[in-house]
Structures are given as C-alpha cells and as structure tokens.
Write a protein that holds these residues in place. Structure first.
Motif, mmCIF file in Angstrom:
data_model
loop_
_atom_site.group_PDB
_atom_site.id
_atom_site.type_symbol
_atom_site.label_atom_id
_atom_site.label_comp_id
_atom_site.label_asym_id
_atom_site.label_seq_id
_atom_site.Cartn_x
_atom_site.Cartn_y
_atom_site.Cartn_z
ATOM 1 N N ARG A 188 2.260 9.894 -4.941
ATOM 2 C CA ARG A 188 2.977 11.353 -4.266
ATOM 3 C C ARG A 188 1.984 11.655 -2.857
ATOM 4 O O ARG A 188 1.626 12.789 -2.741
ATOM 5 C CB ARG A 188 3.090 12.402 -4.898
ATOM 6 C CG ARG A 188 3.934 12.091 -6.243
ATOM 7 C CD ARG A 188 4.325 13.340 -7.123
ATOM 8 N NE ARG A 188 5.271 13.174 -8.148
ATOM 9 C CZ ARG A 188 5.473 13.968 -9.086
ATOM 10 N NH1 ARG A 188 5.143 15.360 -9.047
ATOM 11 N NH2 ARG A 188 6.522 13.875 -9.906
ATOM 12 N N GLU A 189 1.187 10.711 -2.441
ATOM 13 C CA GLU A 189 0.434 10.745 -1.156
ATOM 14 C C GLU A 189 1.294 10.507 0.059
ATOM 15 O O GLU A 189 1.095 9.427 0.769
ATOM 16 C CB GLU A 189 -0.793 9.783 -1.449
ATOM 17 C CG GLU A 189 -1.736 10.103 -2.742
ATOM 18 C CD GLU A 189 -2.565 11.322 -2.379
ATOM 19 O OE1 GLU A 189 -2.235 12.019 -1.481
ATOM 20 O OE2 GLU A 189 -3.138 11.646 -3.477
ATOM 21 N N SER A 190 2.118 11.252 0.416
ATOM 22 C CA SER A 190 2.873 11.197 1.661
ATOM 23 C C SER A 190 1.923 11.077 2.849
ATOM 24 O O SER A 190 2.370 10.303 3.743
ATOM 25 C CB SER A 190 4.061 12.370 1.906
ATOM 26 O OG SER A 190 3.588 13.283 1.746
ATOM 27 N N MET A 237 8.525 11.145 6.098
ATOM 28 C CA MET A 237 8.631 12.125 7.368
ATOM 29 C C MET A 237 9.556 13.254 6.936
ATOM 30 O O MET A 237 9.084 14.485 7.137
ATOM 31 C CB MET A 237 9.158 11.355 8.446
ATOM 32 C CG MET A 237 8.363 10.419 9.228
ATOM 33 S SD MET A 237 9.248 9.188 10.228
ATOM 34 C CE MET A 237 9.318 10.461 11.683
ATOM 35 N N ASN A 238 10.241 12.972 6.170
ATOM 36 C CA ASN A 238 11.514 13.912 5.460
ATOM 37 C C ASN A 238 10.524 14.974 4.708
ATOM 38 O O ASN A 238 10.698 16.393 4.896
ATOM 39 C CB ASN A 238 12.639 13.356 4.749
ATOM 40 C CG ASN A 238 13.487 14.348 4.465
ATOM 41 O OD1 ASN A 238 13.729 15.256 5.014
ATOM 42 N ND2 ASN A 238 14.298 14.021 3.256
ATOM 43 N N LYS A 239 9.844 14.636 3.737
ATOM 44 C CA LYS A 239 8.931 15.544 2.941
ATOM 45 C C LYS A 239 8.042 16.463 3.793
ATOM 46 O O LYS A 239 7.985 17.477 3.430
ATOM 47 C CB LYS A 239 8.201 14.666 1.845
ATOM 48 C CG LYS A 239 9.043 14.131 0.848
ATOM 49 C CD LYS A 239 8.281 13.246 -0.069
ATOM 50 C CE LYS A 239 9.267 12.695 -1.399
ATOM 51 N NZ LYS A 239 8.442 11.787 -1.959
ATOM 52 N N ARG A 240 7.705 15.713 4.694
ATOM 53 C CA ARG A 240 6.532 16.668 5.473
ATOM 54 C C ARG A 240 7.260 17.420 7.013
ATOM 55 O O ARG A 240 6.413 17.993 7.665
ATOM 56 C CB ARG A 240 5.555 15.619 6.208
ATOM 57 C CG ARG A 240 4.747 14.923 4.877
ATOM 58 C CD ARG A 240 3.653 16.246 4.536
ATOM 59 N NE ARG A 240 2.770 15.612 3.439
ATOM 60 C CZ ARG A 240 1.487 15.393 3.886
ATOM 61 N NH1 ARG A 240 1.016 15.683 4.854
ATOM 62 N NH2 ARG A 240 0.498 15.019 2.970
ATOM 63 N N SER A 241 8.487 17.069 6.927
ATOM 64 C CA SER A 241 9.249 17.647 8.165
ATOM 65 C C SER A 241 8.582 17.299 9.417
ATOM 66 O O SER A 241 8.571 18.024 10.253
ATOM 67 C CB SER A 241 9.279 19.195 8.024
ATOM 68 O OG SER A 241 9.888 19.606 6.705
ATOM 69 N N ALA A 295 0.666 -1.270 -0.119
ATOM 70 C CA ALA A 295 0.014 0.043 -0.176
ATOM 71 C C ALA A 295 0.815 1.122 0.068
ATOM 72 O O ALA A 295 0.488 2.183 -0.810
ATOM 73 C CB ALA A 295 -0.967 -0.020 1.296
ATOM 74 N N CYS A 296 1.927 1.337 0.946
ATOM 75 C CA CYS A 296 2.600 2.490 1.075
ATOM 76 C C CYS A 296 3.560 2.670 -0.360
ATOM 77 O O CYS A 296 3.839 3.894 -0.638
ATOM 78 C CB CYS A 296 3.600 2.326 2.182
ATOM 79 S SG CYS A 296 2.815 2.388 3.643
ATOM 80 N N ARG A 297 4.051 1.746 -1.026
ATOM 81 C CA ARG A 297 4.695 1.885 -2.182
ATOM 82 C C ARG A 297 3.609 2.631 -3.375
ATOM 83 O O ARG A 297 4.123 3.598 -4.062
ATOM 84 C CB ARG A 297 4.801 0.798 -3.108
ATOM 85 C CG ARG A 297 6.313 0.156 -2.316
ATOM 86 C CD ARG A 297 6.703 -1.198 -2.611
ATOM 87 N NE ARG A 297 7.987 -1.735 -2.270
ATOM 88 C CZ ARG A 297 8.646 -2.881 -2.373
ATOM 89 N NH1 ARG A 297 7.718 -3.880 -2.854
ATOM 90 N NH2 ARG A 297 9.870 -3.153 -2.048
ATOM 91 N N ILE A 298 2.295 2.184 -3.342
ATOM 92 C CA ILE A 298 1.449 2.791 -4.354
ATOM 93 C C ILE A 298 1.237 4.333 -3.760
ATOM 94 O O ILE A 298 1.098 5.048 -4.456
ATOM 95 C CB ILE A 298 0.048 1.975 -4.122
ATOM 96 C CG1 ILE A 298 0.448 0.684 -4.563
ATOM 97 C CG2 ILE A 298 -1.052 2.798 -4.853
ATOM 98 C CD1 ILE A 298 -0.813 -0.319 -4.626
#
Length: 694
Positions: free
Chosen positions: A114-116, A143-147, A106-109
């Motif tokens: 681009r649904e972080s 986590m990195n993308k969303r800080s 699921a997380c790969r999809i």
C-alpha cells in the motif's frame, strides 16, 4: 516400527536419494563458480528457511557476482522477509536496474504494501503506450488513488491505443465511475478479448455513435477489434465488407486504413463470387502500410486466396509477391498448401520452376520442400522435363541440384534426412549435415544477434545445473528468450533434467526443447551427443518392453511418443487426446477391452505406452506391415488413409506409389506434418542408436 512410520521413512529416504542424485559436488561447484556460488548456496539456504544466511549470501552475490547472477540475487532478496525488508529490497533493485521487469517486480511489492507513493516515484517515466501493461496498470492504480492530474488522459490512451491484454481486463473494475464513453468502449474491447462476439456485435451501433461524437476514439486498435467483431459476429457478411471498404476510403492515409482494407478482404473472402474484391482489398491493405508484419499478414491472405484460382493464375500471383516477402517463415504453411495442390493436380514442372525462384525469398524450409519433391519426381520419372527446363544440365545433374537444395533445409529434419538417403550420403556425411551450424539470417528479418551465445545466461544456467536446481532451469531459459548457451551447458542441463525426472514431471520435455533449440539454431553447430538429447530414449524400459510384445521396432515407438507428446506423460491435447501416446478416450476404451483391463489411468506412463503400442501394432498388421501408413492412420483413421492411397496411385498412374511422394498428396495439413515428424524421428532414432544408415 509400525507401517505408517515405515512408509514415512521410505518416502523420506526416496526423496533424499532423488535430491542427492540431482545435486553435484558442492565443493567442486563453489570452486568453479567463485563469487557466483553465493547465489546458488543462498537458494539452498532458502529451501531450509535459513533466511539470515540466504540474505548474507545474496548481498555478496549482488556486489561481486557476474551480471545476471547479481541481478537474480537482487530479485531474490525481494521475495522473502517482512514488509519493510521486501520494500527495502525492491528500492535497492530499482536503484540498480531501471528496465520494465525490475520496475514491475518492485511496483508489485510497493502496491501490496500500500505504498502508492513509491509506485508513482518508481514508475514516473513509464510510457503508457510502450511499457509493460501490468506495470502501466499499477501506475494507473496509484495515480487513481492519489488523484494525480493526467490520470484520465493516460487511462483513455491506454484503453484506446494499445492491444487489449489481461491487464486491461483486470483493470475494468476501476472504470465504474469513469466517463461513460470510455467505459463503454473498454467493455466492447473486453468482449472482443474474451471472444464474446455476439455481445460485441450488439454494441456496434452505439460504438459508431460514440466515435462519431468523439473522433479520437477511432484508433488502429479499436478498428482491429471492430474488424474481428464483424468477421465472427455478423450475419450480413457482404454488407459488413462494404462497410469496411467505405471506411477504408474515409480513412485514406490514416493508420486505420490498413485494418479497414484487411477486414474488407477477410469478409469478401467468405462470400461466394467475391474473390476478386477480396484480392483487391488485400492488395490495398498491403499498400496502405509500411509495417512489415502487417504487410505479411495481408499478403499471406492474398496468396492463400489465390489457391482458389487456376494453378496458372495462382503461380503468377506468387511470382509477383515473392520478392516482397518480409518474414519468410511466415509463409511456410502457404507454401505447404501450394505444394500439395500442385503435386495433387500433376503440375510437376511448376514445382521445379518455383523452387528455383524461391531461393532467397521463401524460407529454406519451404524451398527445401519444393526442391525435394521436384528431385524425387524426376528420380521416379514421374516428371520428365524437356531441354528448355534442364538448360545445360543433364537430368542426373538436375536431380542432384534439387536434392542438395533440400539437404540445405535449416530446421526441417524431414527433407534433410530424406535428401541424404536419396543422395546416398555416408554416415559421416549425414552426421555432418545434421550437426551443421545455422547461418541463414534470412533477408535481415532473422537477426544474427539472436543466435549469439549469451555468456551471462550460460553462467547462470550452468550454475543451476551444477548446484542441482532442475526446477529453476526451464523457466529461467524461457524468461531469457530461449537464449543460446554453450554446448557444454546444454549437455549438463539436459543430463540433469533427465536424471532428475521421475516420469511424472516436465523435465523430459524441458530437456528435449532446450536441446532442440540448440541443434536448430546454434551458429557453431551441434554434435551427436546433442542429437541424442533431441531424440532421447525416455521411458526406455517400458517402450522396449511393449515394442517387443506387440512386434514393433522400438525406434518406431520412440518416434511416435516423441512426436505425440515430447515425452510429457500428463499432456492433454485440445481435442482431448491424453498422455504419452496421445490416445483419445474412446480409442483407449476399445484398447482396454482388447487387453481385458477395466481399471486404467492414461496418465500412467506404462499404461499409456502399452495402449499406444498395442494400437499402433494393430494398425501396422492391418496395413500389411506398412508403418508409414500406420502413422497416418494413427492420426487420421485407417479408412481415410486407404482411400487416399487409392486416389494418389490413380493420380500418379502408378501401382506402387513411393511413400514420400504419397505423403505430399495427403489432403490434411496436420497429417502431412505429422507424417514428416514421425518419419524423420524414426530415422534419427535408428541412426543414433542402431548405427543404421538413414
């Protein structure tokens, strides 16, 4: 119709024949599988790009299918459609299943879409130190993308506390702007992972400085990597060993202590005259941990190190450690080395003494090896024990007890079939022994639950066979941990795989592996039919043809090819041996010259079989018809085998050394194991197909 059109028509017709031959009756399959049939019919619809029908059938299977079929249906729904449809299917999947496999899919999809935010929501409970590393990497990326607060601590923990994997390596690109100590340490661990020990060794001084300033960086995993770096990268071996010994004392009582003592031992082992220090380090490593696998790892090296001592000293160390063994199978290669040494040095009575005390501690395979060798030494009157060894038994009873112990080998067919021959068993008794159930769950290390039948897996795999999906079977079986299913399903699977193979795919070896797993581990036993799939007559036409042409028993050639390649025509070994009979390029070139063939392809089944048959037949003729010596020569070279033969005859004091005892004296572990495989395979082919007693 022109030639191009005719060729296309013939190809399409051939493909349709193959597909039909690999498919079963749809009507019968639907009736037998009920609601589960929706999944298998959906797979057919997908192959025809009928996505609407596939989605409808898969949704039905999710609701009404048996557990594993329902799960595969939910997973398959995630594999097609537009972005919104796949995301929706992924959300549905993790609403039904919450394990790492479902979360990873699921997380790969979600990540690809681009649904972080969806990734973070799905992976909120994912453990940084215990979960799947690919899943952890997706969580960290989101986590990195969303800080997200806590990212730095989680990233550090992941790189310092877990074994380094491909996921760690791929994630290095995200460390560019991260604090220097972690980037440096991660780079060091990446070097070790890629076995770039020269680069890793050049970083050790800076790494020591970092760990001095940041004590939390010293972890078990980092110490293990430092150990590998010293072991394969240092020039000052003794100095490195002393460094680890000092670290072991500094980290006394901490998790790192084990690796410090362990690598001190590995390094001392490489320095002449430091054997006692190596042994002491291994003993300290064993005592420093409660982890069974770590204990076994250090104890194995302790025992192997004892082989450099006198036989008496070596046997003493073995006796001291036997009762402490965790996983018996882990030590099989050590006991093979020990048996080879003892028989080569004429320590025959010690072999008998050891087999009696190995029971219940060493594996049944290792115990069978020692028992068989001892029994045969007694039979050939090479070893004549005194009354203190025999006790109340007669010599004949001592021989019988040893050979019956060898007959009890769990998965090692060689000692089983050899013992059966020397015990004079009937064909019925032999078949009964070969098909006996697996019941040895040694010391609790092999869990009985691992050998229970898996009904959900049985349903799924039997469905793949019934609906004609050979390409799905092996990968599914592997993903399910090579689980055990019913004998009926194994037979149906193997029948389909062999039926669908064109000789250039992987279906032959896949069938063989599945059947062999069942024969070796079934708690209810197997059958003669299962054995026929373990020892199949793949490429029967070519093997029979060239066995006759080059004057070889067909069973011998079947055994050679099965043992060399598992009937995989495209396999290439790490040494460069190619194809079914595993010929080296220079050997094939020589054979081609003899056969006057300038243009050939070793991955072509018929060509490879002919070349291998000619080469084996040539060796047999040069060795006076002795196919066993020809087997050894095929693996190690004819000159070596002749030299070994002379040496063994001298050691035993016999002009004509028994072939089975000669095998045990061969100095190369690989050649001994190779010989055992080919001898047992030859005997099984004869037993199954020409009804000869073994």
């Amino acid at each position: 119709m022109n030639k191009v059109q005719l060729k296309k028509f013939c190809l399409a017709f051939l493909i349709s024949l193959i597909f039909c031959s690999c498919s079963s009756s749809a009507t019968k399959s639907v009736k037998d599988f009920g609601d589960d049939s929706n999944y298998f019919i959906a797979l057919r619809s997908l192959s025809k790009n009928d996505y609407k029908d596939a989605r409808q059938k898969l949704n039905k299977a999710v609701k009404k299918g048996t557990p594993l079929v329902a799960r595969r249906s939910a997973e398959t729904l995630c594999s097609f459609g537009d972005v919104q449809e796949r995301v929706a299917a992924a959300k549905k999947l993790i609403s039904l299943y919450s394990d790492d496999d479902a979360l990873l899919l699921a997380c790969r999809i979600f990540s690809e879409s681009r649904e972080s935010g969806y990734v973070l929501s799905a992976a909120k409970d994912v453990s940084i130190t215990e979960s799947n590393d690919a899943l952890i990497a997706l969580k960290l990326e989101a986590m990195n993308k969303r800080s997200i607060q806590g990212y730095d601590d989680d990233l550090k923990k992941w790189y310092l506390e877990k074994p380094f994997t491909q996921s760690h390596y791929k994630y290095l690109e995200y460390l560019g702007d991260f604090e220097e100590p972690l980037s440096f340490v991660a780079g060091f661990r990446a070097d070790v992972y890629k076995r770039n020990y020269v680069s890793a060794y050049s970083k050790l001084d800076a790494l020591e400085e970092i760990c001095g300033e940041h004590s939390e960086y010293y972890t078990e995993q980092l110490m293990s990597d430092i150990g590998k770096t010293h072991l394969y990268g240092t020039r000052d071996i003794a100095g490195s060993a002393r460094w680890f010994q000092e670290k072991a004392e500094a980290f006394s009582g901490q998790p790192m202590e084990f690796y410090c003592w362990f690598y001190a031992g590995r390094l001392y082992d490489k320095v002449t005259g430091y054997g006692s220090r190596a042994s002491a380090a291994y003993k300290n490593a064993v005592e420093s941990t409660d982890d069974i696998q770590k204990k076994d790892n250090a104890r194995w090296y302790l025992l192997k190190d004892s082989l450099t001592e006198s036989s008496a000293r070596c046997i003493k160390i073995v006796k001291e450690n036997l009762s402490e063994i965790g996983d018996p199978a882990y030590y099989d290669d050590f006991f093979d080395l020990l048996a080879n040494r003892l028989i080569s040095e004429g320590e025959y009575e010690e072999i008998g003494e050891l087999y009696k005390i190995m029971k219940g501690h060493a594996s049944r395979e290792a115990t069978a090896k020692f028992a068989y060798i001892y029994g045969r030494l007694l039979q050939e009157k090479i070893c004549i024990p005194d009354d203190s060894i025999l006790g109340e038994l007669s010599l004949e009873e001592e021989i019988d007890a040893a050979l019956k112990t060898a007959l009890n080998s769990a998965t090692d067919l060689y000692y089983k079939v050899q013992a059966a021959e020397h015990l004079g068993l009937s064909d019925y008794q032999i078949e009964k022994e070969l098909c006996a159930p697996r019941k040895d769950f040694e010391k609790g290390f092999i869990k009985e639950s691992a050998f229970r039948m898996n009904p959900d897996a049985d349903r799924l795999l039997s469905g793949y066979a019934a609906f004609g999906f050979p390409e799905k079977i092996y990968s599914e079986w592997v993903s399910l941990g090579q689980c055990l299913v019913s004998e009926e399903t194994v037979i149906n699977i193997c029948r389909l795989l062999q039926k669908c193979s064109d000789g250039r795919d992987d279906y032959y070896p896949q069938s063989l592996r599945i059947a062999s797993r069942y024969a070796n581990y079934s708690p209810v036993g197997s059958s003669r039919e299962i054995l026929s799939y373990c020892f199949p007559k793949c490429y029967n036409e070519f093997i029979t043809k060239y066995a006759e042409k080059y004057d070889i028993e067909p069973e011998v050639l079947f055994a050679l090819i099965r043992s060399e390649s598992f009937f995989d025509s495209d396999v290439t070994s790490s040494a460069g041996a190619v194809g079914l009979s595993q010929l080296m390029t220079f050997t094939a070139e020589d054979v081609a010259k003899r056969l006057k063939k300038s243009d050939y392809d070793l991955t072509d089944p018929e060509t490879n079989i002919e070349f291998g048959a000619w080469y084996l037949g040539n060796l047999i003729s040069r060795l006076d018809g002795n196919y066993l010596d020809a087997f050894y020569s095929y693996n190690a070279g004819i000159s070596r085998v002749r030299k070994w033969k002379q040496s063994s005859a001298f050691g035993f004091g016999l002009k004509n050394i028994p072939e089975d005892l000669f095998l045990e004296t061969l100095p190369y572990t690989e050649t001994r194991e190779y010989g055992r495989k080919l001898v047992s395979a030859t005997e099984l082919y004869k037993f199954l197909y020409i009804k000869d007693k073994i």
